[in-house]
Design an enzyme around this catalytic site. Structure first.
Site, PDB file in Angstrom:
ATOM      1  CG  ASP A 137      -2.013   6.867  -2.553  1.00  0.00           C
ATOM      2  OD1 ASP A 137      -1.628   7.346  -1.480  1.00  0.00           O
ATOM      3  OD2 ASP A 137      -1.675   5.734  -2.950  1.00  0.00           O
ATOM      4  CG  HIS A 199       0.923   5.797   0.598  1.00  0.00           C
ATOM      5  ND1 HIS A 199      -0.074   5.477  -0.285  1.00  0.00           N
ATOM      6  CD2 HIS A 199       1.208   4.663   1.283  1.00  0.00           C
ATOM      7  CE1 HIS A 199      -0.391   4.195  -0.130  1.00  0.00           C
ATOM      8  NE2 HIS A 199       0.377   3.680   0.814  1.00  0.00           N
ATOM      9  CB  SER A 526       0.677   0.698  -0.227  1.00  0.00           C
ATOM     10  OG  SER A 526      -0.379   0.888   0.661  1.00  0.00           O
TER      11      SER A 526
END
Ligand SMILES: *[C@@H]1O[C@H](CO)[C@@H](O)[C@H](O)[C@H]1NC(C)=O
Ligand SMILES: *[C@@H]1O[C@H](CO)[C@@H](O)[C@H](O)[C@H]1NC(C)=O
Ligand SMILES: *[C@@H]1O[C@H](CO)[C@@H](O)[C@H](O)[C@H]1NC(C)=O
Ligand SMILES: *[C@@H]1O[C@H](CO)[C@@H](O)[C@H](O)[C@H]1NC(C)=O
Ligand SMILES: *[C@@H]1O[C@H](CO)[C@@H](O)[C@H](O)[C@H]1NC(C)=O
Ligand SMILES: *[C@@H]1O[C@H](CO)[C@@H](O)[C@H](O)[C@H]1NC(C)=O
Ligand SMILES: *[C@@H]1O[C@H](CO)[C@@H](O)[C@H](O)[C@H]1NC(C)=O
Ligand SMILES: *[C@@H]1O[C@H](CO)[C@@H](O)[C@H](O)[C@H]1NC(C)=O
Length: 736
Positions: A137, A199, A526
């Protein structure tokens, strides 16, 4: 619209990066390509010298200068800057499986775990802290309370990972690496595994974050944040940056994660569109992970609701769709006439009283050259400050709100009709986003009175008793490339998920928004993906010897059945159903598959024996031998493409392995779809097991004719039931 999308995407929900942007070298016509060579049979030194000699043979003297990354730990290949001519030469070389441009991939909890029936108090194995989740990620924020290592011992002895760069690991985050082949960093990128985006911190904490009480986003959605396996360790592989996740870097991340010894890989990113399996970095990486006993869980991507939009297609990957949960966040707007309209947004602001309400179309900045048809959309500089100052503005479009706030408004009601409704997030002042029909009633009210007033309320949690639904943005099947494999595989919560957030990462894209939040609430496949990765790890703590396919089967066959309002996507939206953690840990039976079965699948799909030898690393089996052994992949779902008015007659061989009680009798229960002319038969329809680990096979036959008026998707199910376990597989007949 364009403006709106770029906002959503840049708002850390996912990083949308131009799908076609292959990175060009400034000084010549070379682009970054991956040369994938399959299984690695050599040590690092000899593999590296092979890469270099191949490059020298093709490029000549400058070979070394153009070589970028070598994949030598877990599979074989390299990335390099190549011209189109050189690519052609490599494609024809012995041992090269595929050559493809390094493209950009997209980055596609409190109440969510409780909603899944997975309370804080579930039984946990004492070995949970021996499980390591590899997170590919944007990096991680190690100082977040979700990652403190209080109470953790040293990493498990099997661990071989390291910590790279200006970054300190601890006993919770036990590995951290970063990869950037092109060396082009943006100013906000940390050149280390540290996360500037948010994220990666968010997804890692959903999978395996510590238990943190009283987590909230600016007072909203307060609860206990935790990962699926809060005692597990995390290893971070940063392959995603401000300018995206390049294939070359995603492959490096897999290469390292596999060699380091992670147990589960979670990837909340994927290609912009489905690609051939060995031109896709995640499929390649996950294949070699599977060879090493590691399950890869991937987000289905956020390109829904159109069909064939998922890019996560390989049978060895567990592909996750995003669904709602039972609490939704609404932002009510109360009008002066008493009408209350429930909009969406994440609004932590409280307005103290009613304010004047004005339609943006009535307030153009005429001196700056704007008229009503442009100001109604609230585009930059289009509003007359004198008219909107101190008021709430109704806009016919949606954006990040900056223009309305700068014009002096106290709040804004935006209108949005699009498919990404669930992605509506944070703003820098009070905003509620409503649907077009709601906006029309607000506009009618404004027209009806001389003194229109309104107040935008702080967002509140509302319970939604209706069954969870698949988010509109979640990518749909059918599988664009491998039609017999149902994708996505299953659904998990992915709407408004609260999880850890770096203090440096903004929660809006508005310049000057410097609010620091330790937790943020965002949506996307996600966010669904790490819920499943956490439960895959949970299953592994109780069943350390299970194969990736067995864990995947356990998750899929125990998923709760779902339904859609429109029957046009059904299983192609939600897969086998909604994640059910406590059932997944006790599935009763599993549909197992190993490396050889997947390789045989590749033969069926038309890959050559030469490719298979390279990928598989075994030069003794040919495709014809392999296909002799395994005719069909032992997948836990059944998909039957059909033509209307043409009779279908297909049968599937499947084998189930007993992982429940030693002696047990399972009966086949068929859920027949409501369509005449469809017949599903199972032989035998009773399976009697005498021991754990015993395998029994059966044949499922489907006869059908889909007529002109039938739905394009007709689904039923096969459930093996021993009175304790229900092992359910959807059966989908569809007109592609
Ligand atoms: C937790 O473990 C105990 C002891 O093994 C067992 O009796 C109990 O049923 C388990 N509870 C759940 C919810 O699995
Ligand atoms: C290392 O990281 C710390 C913490 O983010 C930062 O303050 C420091 O400037 C960094 N040092 C270098 C050399 O990048
Ligand atoms: C408003 O302005 C735009 C661009 O300046 C123009 O194309 C449009 O015709 C105008 N509309 C009206 C109703 O005047
Ligand atoms: C109109 O726009 C111009 C240019 O952005 C700005 O300087 C001016 O203050 C605006 N006028 C009003 C009344 O908002
Ligand atoms: C308009 O509404 C505001 C807020 O409710 C109120 O204070 C004001 O007196 C009203 N004005 C008229 C002319 O009704
Ligand atoms: C509740 O769920 C239904 C679908 O099951 C959805 O259409 C509706 O918008 C949801 N309501 C709220 C307030 O989120
Ligand atoms: C298979 O490969 C090994 C080493 O890579 C080689 O020694 C052997 O001769 C090969 N066997 C066949 C049948 O090609
Ligand atoms: C199914 O399995 C049976 C028994 O193992 C075998 O005889 C048959 O050929 C298989 N059929 C297919 C289509 O693989």
């Amino acid at each position: 619209m364009k403006n709106h999308l770029s906002f959503i995407y840049s708002c850390c929900v996912l990083l949308l990066l131009s799908a076609s942007s292959i990175q060009a070298d400034p000084d010549d016509n070379r682009n970054v390509y991956v040369v994938y060579m399959g299984h690695n049979t050599q040590d690092h030194t000899s593999a590296s010298s092979l890469h270099l000699s191949m490059l020298k043979q093709v490029i000549g003297r400058d070979a070394e200068k153009h070589l970028l990354q070598r994949y030598t730990k877990s599979f074989h290949g390299f990335s390099a800057r190549l011209t189109e001519e050189e690519v052609k030469v490599f494609k024809g070389m012995n041992g090269v499986v595929s050559v493809f441009p390094s493209r950009n991939n997209k980055l596609a909890t409190t109440s969510s775990w409780d909603f899944l029936g997975f309370p804080l108090t579930v039984n946990r194995s004492t070995t949970e802290s021996d499980i390591i989740i590899g997170v590919i990620d944007t990096g991680i924020w190690p100082e977040s309370p979700s990652f403190t290592d209080m109470g953790y011992g040293p990493p498990p002895p099997k661990w071989k990972g390291i910590c790279e760069g200006n970054f300190s690991c601890n006993n919770k985050i036990i590995g951290a690496r970063y990869f950037k082949a092109d060396g082009r960093y943006d100013p906000q990128d940390f050149q280390s595994p540290r996360d500037s985006d948010g994220h990666g911190t968010h997804t890692a904490s959903t999978a395996a974050g510590n238990i943190v009480r009283n987590a909230n986003l600016l007072g909203l959605h307060t609860g206990t944040a935790r990962g699926g396996v809060p005692r597990a360790r995390i290893s971070v592989y940063k392959a995603c940056w401000t300018n995206g996740c390049q294939d070359a870097d995603v492959l490096s991340a897999f290469d390292a994660a596999i060699a380091d010894g992670v147990d589960i890989i979670t990837v909340s990113a994927g290609a912009a569109f489905a690609r051939e399996i060995f031109q896709d970095s995640s499929s390649i990486g996950a294949f070699h992970a599977m060879k090493n006993g590691i399950l890869t869980v991937q987000s289905a991507s956020n390109n829904g609701p159109s069909p064939q939009t998922t890019s996560s297609i390989a049978p060895w990957v567990l592909s996750v769709a995003a669904g709602s949960k039972n609490t939704d966040l609404i932002t009510p707007v109360r009008l002066g006439n008493g009408l209350v309209i429930n909009g969406f947004s994440t609004n932590p602001f409280e307005l103290d009283k009613m304010y004047h309400l004005i339609y943006a179309g009535d307030a153009p900045n005429i001196t700056a050259g704007f008229n009503s048809s442009r100001s109604r959309l609230c585009i930059k500089d289009s509003l007359d400050k004198n008219l909107v100052k101190g008021k709430i503005v109704l806009c016919d479009g949606s954006n990040n709100g900056e223009s309305v706030m700068l014009a002096g408004a106290v709040g804004c009601i935006m209108t949005y009709a699009g498919p990404f409704f669930e992605l509506m997030n944070s703003y820098t002042f009070p905003v509620s986003v409503v649907k077009p029909d709601q906006a029309k009633s607000i506009a009618r009210y404004i027209r009806s009175t001389r003194n229109a007033t309104a107040v935008i309320m702080k967002s509140e949690d509302v319970k939604n008793a209706s069954a969870p639904y698949v988010a509109s943005f979640s990518s749909r099947g059918p599988n664009p490339i491998h039609r017999s494999i149902l994708k996505p595989d299953l659904t998990a919560p992915g709407v408004k998920i609260l999880a850890a957030w770096p203090p440096v990462a903004p929660i809006t894209q508005v310049e000057g928004d410097s609010r620091v939040v330790p937790f943020n609430m965002i949506s996307g496949t996600s966010m669904a993906c790490p819920h499943v990765s956490g439960i895959a790890a949970y299953i592994k703590t109780f069943n350390p010897s299970w194969s990736p396919a067995a864990i995947k089967s356990a998750l899929m066959t125990t998923a709760s059945p779902m339904s859609t309002l429109v029957n046009s996507d059904a299983e192609f939206a939600y897969g086998a159903g909604y994640l059910n953690p406590l059932k997944a840990v006790r599935p009763g039976l599993v549909y197992d598959a190993g490396e050889i079965d997947y390789v045989s699948f590749l033969c069926q799909e038309g890959y050559s024996t030469e490719d298979i030898i390279s990928i598989f690393g075994d030069n003794t089996s040919s495709c014809s031998q392999l296909m002799e052994q395994t005719k069909v992949l032992n997948y836990p779902t059944f998909v039957i493409p059909a033509l209307r008015s043409q009779p279908i007659r297909v049968s599937f061989n499947r084998t189930v392995t007993n992982v429940g009680s030693a002696t047990s009798t399972y009966r086949a229960m068929i859920t027949q779809p409501h369509v005449s002319g469809l017949q599903i038969v199972v032989e035998p329809d009773v399976l009697q097991f005498k021991e754990i680990g015993q395998k029994l096979s059966f044949k499922l036959s489907v006869q059908a004719i889909l007529r002109v008026l039938d739905e394009p998707i007709v689904s039923g199910a096969l459930t093996w039931d021993d009175g304790v376990h229900q092992v359910r597989s959807p059966i989908v007949v569809h007109v592609p």
